[in-house]
Design a protein around this motif. Structure first.
Motif, PDB file in Angstrom:
ATOM      1  N   GLU A 138       0.261  -1.023  -0.180  1.00 29.01           N
ATOM      2  CA  GLU A 138      -0.155  -0.356   0.275  1.00 29.01           C
ATOM      3  C   GLU A 138       1.356   1.569   0.555  1.00 29.01           C
ATOM      4  O   GLU A 138       1.532   1.083   0.460  1.00 29.01           O
ATOM      5  N   ASN A 139       0.165   1.848  -0.758  1.00 27.63           N
ATOM      6  CA  ASN A 139       1.520   3.930  -0.854  1.00 27.63           C
ATOM      7  C   ASN A 139       1.120   4.477   0.567  1.00 27.63           C
ATOM      8  O   ASN A 139       0.160   4.684   1.128  1.00 27.63           O
ATOM      9  N   GLY A 140       2.507   4.434   0.820  1.00 25.44           N
ATOM     10  CA  GLY A 140       3.115   5.362   1.917  1.00 25.44           C
ATOM     11  C   GLY A 140       4.463   6.151   1.199  1.00 25.44           C
ATOM     12  O   GLY A 140       3.501   6.407  -0.129  1.00 25.44           O
ATOM     13  N   ASN A 141       5.495   6.254   0.986  1.00 24.87           N
ATOM     14  CA  ASN A 141       6.395   6.384   0.630  1.00 24.87           C
ATOM     15  C   ASN A 141       6.537   5.603  -0.939  1.00 24.87           C
ATOM     16  O   ASN A 141       7.077   4.279  -1.054  1.00 24.87           O
ATOM     17  N   PHE A 142       6.458   6.407  -2.268  1.00 25.65           N
ATOM     18  CA  PHE A 142       6.189   6.234  -3.459  1.00 25.65           C
ATOM     19  C   PHE A 142       7.439   5.165  -4.301  1.00 25.65           C
ATOM     20  O   PHE A 142       7.965   4.425  -4.620  1.00 25.65           O
ATOM     21  N   GLU A 143       8.096   6.034  -3.525  1.00 28.20           N
ATOM     22  CA  GLU A 143      10.763   5.636  -3.928  1.00 28.20           C
ATOM     23  C   GLU A 143      10.270   4.346  -3.472  1.00 28.20           C
ATOM     24  O   GLU A 143      10.736   3.721  -4.355  1.00 28.20           O
ATOM     25  N   ALA A 144      10.360   3.799  -2.163  1.00 26.02           N
ATOM     26  CA  ALA A 144      10.032   2.118  -1.539  1.00 26.02           C
ATOM     27  C   ALA A 144       9.539   1.385  -1.825  1.00 26.02           C
ATOM     28  O   ALA A 144      10.418   0.699  -2.853  1.00 26.02           O
ATOM     29  N   LEU A 159       1.397  -3.277  -6.618  1.00 22.01           N
ATOM     30  CA  LEU A 159       0.054  -2.542  -5.370  1.00 22.01           C
ATOM     31  C   LEU A 159      -1.081  -2.331  -5.560  1.00 22.01           C
ATOM     32  O   LEU A 159      -1.925  -2.404  -5.766  1.00 22.01           O
ATOM     33  N   CYS A 160      -1.462  -2.247  -4.448  1.00 22.48           N
ATOM     34  CA  CYS A 160      -2.432  -1.386  -3.408  1.00 22.48           C
ATOM     35  C   CYS A 160      -2.251   0.381  -3.314  1.00 22.48           C
ATOM     36  O   CYS A 160      -1.880   0.343  -2.756  1.00 22.48           O
ATOM     37  N   TYR A 161      -3.116   1.158  -3.983  1.00 25.65           N
ATOM     38  CA  TYR A 161      -2.879   2.646  -5.095  1.00 25.65           C
ATOM     39  C   TYR A 161      -4.577   3.262  -3.186  1.00 25.65           C
ATOM     40  O   TYR A 161      -5.537   2.396  -3.720  1.00 25.65           O
ATOM     41  N   ASP A 162      -3.953   3.649  -2.606  1.00 26.22           N
ATOM     42  CA  ASP A 162      -4.839   4.186  -1.891  1.00 26.22           C
ATOM     43  C   ASP A 162      -4.835   5.704  -1.829  1.00 26.22           C
ATOM     44  O   ASP A 162      -4.586   6.801  -1.812  1.00 26.22           O
ATOM     45  N   SER A 163      -6.267   5.916  -2.342  1.00 25.56           N
ATOM     46  CA  SER A 163      -6.740   7.141  -2.465  1.00 25.56           C
ATOM     47  C   SER A 163      -6.505   8.560  -1.969  1.00 25.56           C
ATOM     48  O   SER A 163      -6.179   9.853  -2.220  1.00 25.56           O
ATOM     49  N   GLY A 164      -6.630   8.009  -0.327  1.00 24.38           N
ATOM     50  CA  GLY A 164      -6.751   9.156   0.859  1.00 24.38           C
ATOM     51  C   GLY A 164      -4.840   9.102   0.972  1.00 24.38           C
ATOM     52  O   GLY A 164      -5.108  10.373   1.205  1.00 24.38           O
ATOM     53  N   HIS A 165      -4.243   8.287   0.797  1.00 26.61           N
ATOM     54  CA  HIS A 165      -2.844   8.495   1.237  1.00 26.61           C
ATOM     55  C   HIS A 165      -2.068   9.310   0.016  1.00 26.61           C
ATOM     56  O   HIS A 165      -1.676  10.326   0.159  1.00 26.61           O
ATOM     57  N   VAL A 186      -7.234  -1.783  -4.844  1.00 21.92           N
ATOM     58  CA  VAL A 186      -7.565  -0.475  -3.917  1.00 21.92           C
ATOM     59  C   VAL A 186      -7.617   0.077  -2.784  1.00 21.92           C
ATOM     60  O   VAL A 186      -9.437  -0.690  -2.562  1.00 21.92           O
ATOM     61  N   HIS A 187      -7.775   1.074  -1.816  1.00 20.33           N
ATOM     62  CA  HIS A 187      -8.497   1.768  -0.942  1.00 20.33           C
ATOM     63  C   HIS A 187      -9.442   3.424  -1.453  1.00 20.33           C
ATOM     64  O   HIS A 187      -8.156   3.824  -1.497  1.00 20.33           O
ATOM     65  N   LEU A 188     -10.272   2.905  -1.600  1.00 24.54           N
ATOM     66  CA  LEU A 188     -10.712   4.233  -2.107  1.00 24.54           C
ATOM     67  C   LEU A 188     -11.748   5.065  -0.889  1.00 24.54           C
ATOM     68  O   LEU A 188     -12.626   4.363  -0.435  1.00 24.54           O
ATOM     69  N   HIS A 189     -10.922   6.178  -1.018  1.00 21.07           N
ATOM     70  CA  HIS A 189     -12.049   6.606   0.422  1.00 21.07           C
ATOM     71  C   HIS A 189     -11.523   8.777   0.304  1.00 21.07           C
ATOM     72  O   HIS A 189     -10.366   8.250  -1.538  1.00 21.07           O
ATOM     73  N   ASP A 190     -11.944   9.708   0.813  1.00 19.20           N
ATOM     74  CA  ASP A 190     -12.046  10.843   0.195  1.00 19.20           C
ATOM     75  C   ASP A 190     -11.812  11.967   1.554  1.00 19.20           C
ATOM     76  O   ASP A 190     -11.172  11.003   2.304  1.00 19.20           O
ATOM     77  N   ASN A 191     -10.533  12.716   1.007  1.00 20.84           N
ATOM     78  CA  ASN A 191      -9.910  13.664   1.928  1.00 20.84           C
ATOM     79  C   ASN A 191      -9.929  15.019   1.323  1.00 20.84           C
ATOM     80  O   ASN A 191      -9.996  16.129   0.490  1.00 20.84           O
ATOM     81  N   ASP A 192      -9.521  16.104   2.136  1.00 21.67           N
ATOM     82  CA  ASP A 192      -9.649  17.276   1.651  1.00 21.67           C
ATOM     83  C   ASP A 192      -7.957  17.794   1.230  1.00 21.67           C
ATOM     84  O   ASP A 192      -7.547  18.974   1.060  1.00 21.67           O
ATOM     85  N   GLY A 193      -7.498  16.562   1.652  1.00 18.72           N
ATOM     86  CA  GLY A 193      -6.048  17.216   1.235  1.00 18.72           C
ATOM     87  C   GLY A 193      -4.661  16.817   2.673  1.00 18.72           C
ATOM     88  O   GLY A 193      -3.356  17.195   2.510  1.00 18.72           O
ATOM     89  N   VAL A 224     -14.978  -2.064  -7.674  1.00 16.26           N
ATOM     90  CA  VAL A 224     -14.608  -0.375  -6.945  1.00 16.26           C
ATOM     91  C   VAL A 224     -14.635  -1.025  -5.168  1.00 16.26           C
ATOM     92  O   VAL A 224     -15.691  -1.197  -4.660  1.00 16.26           O
ATOM     93  N   SER A 225     -13.909  -0.755  -4.502  1.00 16.72           N
ATOM     94  CA  SER A 225     -13.459  -1.072  -3.374  1.00 16.72           C
ATOM     95  C   SER A 225     -12.943  -0.015  -2.187  1.00 16.72           C
ATOM     96  O   SER A 225     -11.994   0.670  -2.677  1.00 16.72           O
ATOM     97  N   MET A 226     -14.501   0.278  -1.619  1.00 18.34           N
ATOM     98  CA  MET A 226     -14.216   1.773  -0.690  1.00 18.34           C
ATOM     99  C   MET A 226     -13.908   1.355   0.459  1.00 18.34           C
ATOM    100  O   MET A 226     -13.699   0.270   1.104  1.00 18.34           O
ATOM    101  N   GLU A 227     -12.683   2.130   1.129  1.00 19.52           N
ATOM    102  CA  GLU A 227     -11.978   2.020   2.403  1.00 19.52           C
ATOM    103  C   GLU A 227     -12.694   3.242   3.270  1.00 19.52           C
ATOM    104  O   GLU A 227     -11.632   4.228   3.726  1.00 19.52           O
TER     105      GLU A 227
END
Ligand SMILES: [Zn+2]
Length: 262
Positions: A138-144, A159-165, A186-193, A224-227
């Motif tokens: 799951e995405n934290g540091n993409f370089e790693a 890869l697991c893409y977490d849209s919030g991260h 995928v872990h789909l969810h939203d935030n204000d950044g 579609v998979s929502m976290e």
């Protein structure tokens, strides 16, 4: 067909009321997220009970959030802790296979050179192959993650893409674009950044149009998979929250389908 995380209200304790509510709201799949950050080892009797609940409620397991543990830490530099961590991940790989799914999602430390994670993955690879379960980082540091993925067989690690991260950090979607061939969860969810808020889709600043286009072109072929979680959503009523998740997830599924047609 739509999936939601089991821990939208709570991530420990008896999961059965939440499974029932998820089914009643119309979802077909679940992302198993109970015990996602604990040292809890699932016993055979517990896995069999979960299997019975899924059958009873007509739900299917899409994928499962593995645990990087607290004391059983697969990335620990202390060898005894790392080995306990590998046992913990192995427990989730077995559980996933028993529940007829094929992906376990894991977090890795920000350190791109984590030798411990590499060793742990080496040790987990045989069981993953044997049980046909892949590990999604799951995405934290993409370089790693980019380095780790480049070294690993796509049949074992993706890869697991977490849209919030991705939205709370910079350039999340750019990174995803370049790694979309490895996307398996995928872990789909939203935030204000400003942080990881796990709010319903379309409630924050995630660029859902671009994400739909990338997902349509990616290796990801599942639902579609929502976290999403109730915590900061501003919705207190469970049914209202699940209905909102279902409605927004349906819209996003259509957006992806539309991109595939073009
Ligand atoms: Zn996530």
């Amino acid at each position: 067909m739509l999936s939601i995380t089991t821990d939208y209200a709570k991530d420990t304790g008896d999961p059965s009321p939440y499974l029932r509510h998820i089914a009643e709201a119309g979802f077909s799949h679940i992302h198993w997220c109970h015990q996602w950050n604990t040292d809890f080892l699932y016993s055979k009797s517990e896995i069999e009970q979960i299997q019975k609940w899924l059958a009873e409620y007509g739900l299917r397991l899409l994928d499962l959030h593995g645990s990087a543990g607290n004391e059983k830490d697969w990335a620990s530099s202390q060898e005894y802790q790392r080995l306990a961590g590998v046992e913990l991940v192995r427990n989730r790989v077995e559980m996933t296979a028993c529940l007829s799914a094929d992906v376990v999602i894991m977090h890795v430390p920000a350190d791109p050179e984590s030798a411990a994670v590499r060793r742990s993955l080496d040790e987990l690879e045989p069981i993953c192959r044997e049980r046909s379960v892949r590990i999604a980082i799951e995405n934290g540091n993409f370089e790693a993650i980019r380095r780790l993925l480049s070294e690993r067989d796509p049949q074992c690690v993706g890869l697991c893409y977490d849209s919030g991260h991705g939205n709370a950090a910079s350039g999340g979607l750019d990174h995803l674009e370049s790694l979309k061939d490895r996307l398996i969860s995928v872990h789909l969810h939203d935030n204000d950044g400003t942080g990881d808020q796990h709010n319903p889709l379309f409630s924050g600043t995630v660029d859902w149009g671009r994400l739909a286009r990338i997902m349509a072109e990616s290796a990801y072929t599942k639902v579609v998979s929502m976290e999403v979680t109730m915590g900061l959503s501003g919705i207190q009523d469970e049914r209202e929250f699940l209905d909102k998740a279902f409605e927004t997830g349906t819209i996003f599924s259509r957006m992806i389908a539309e991109c595939k047609r073009v």
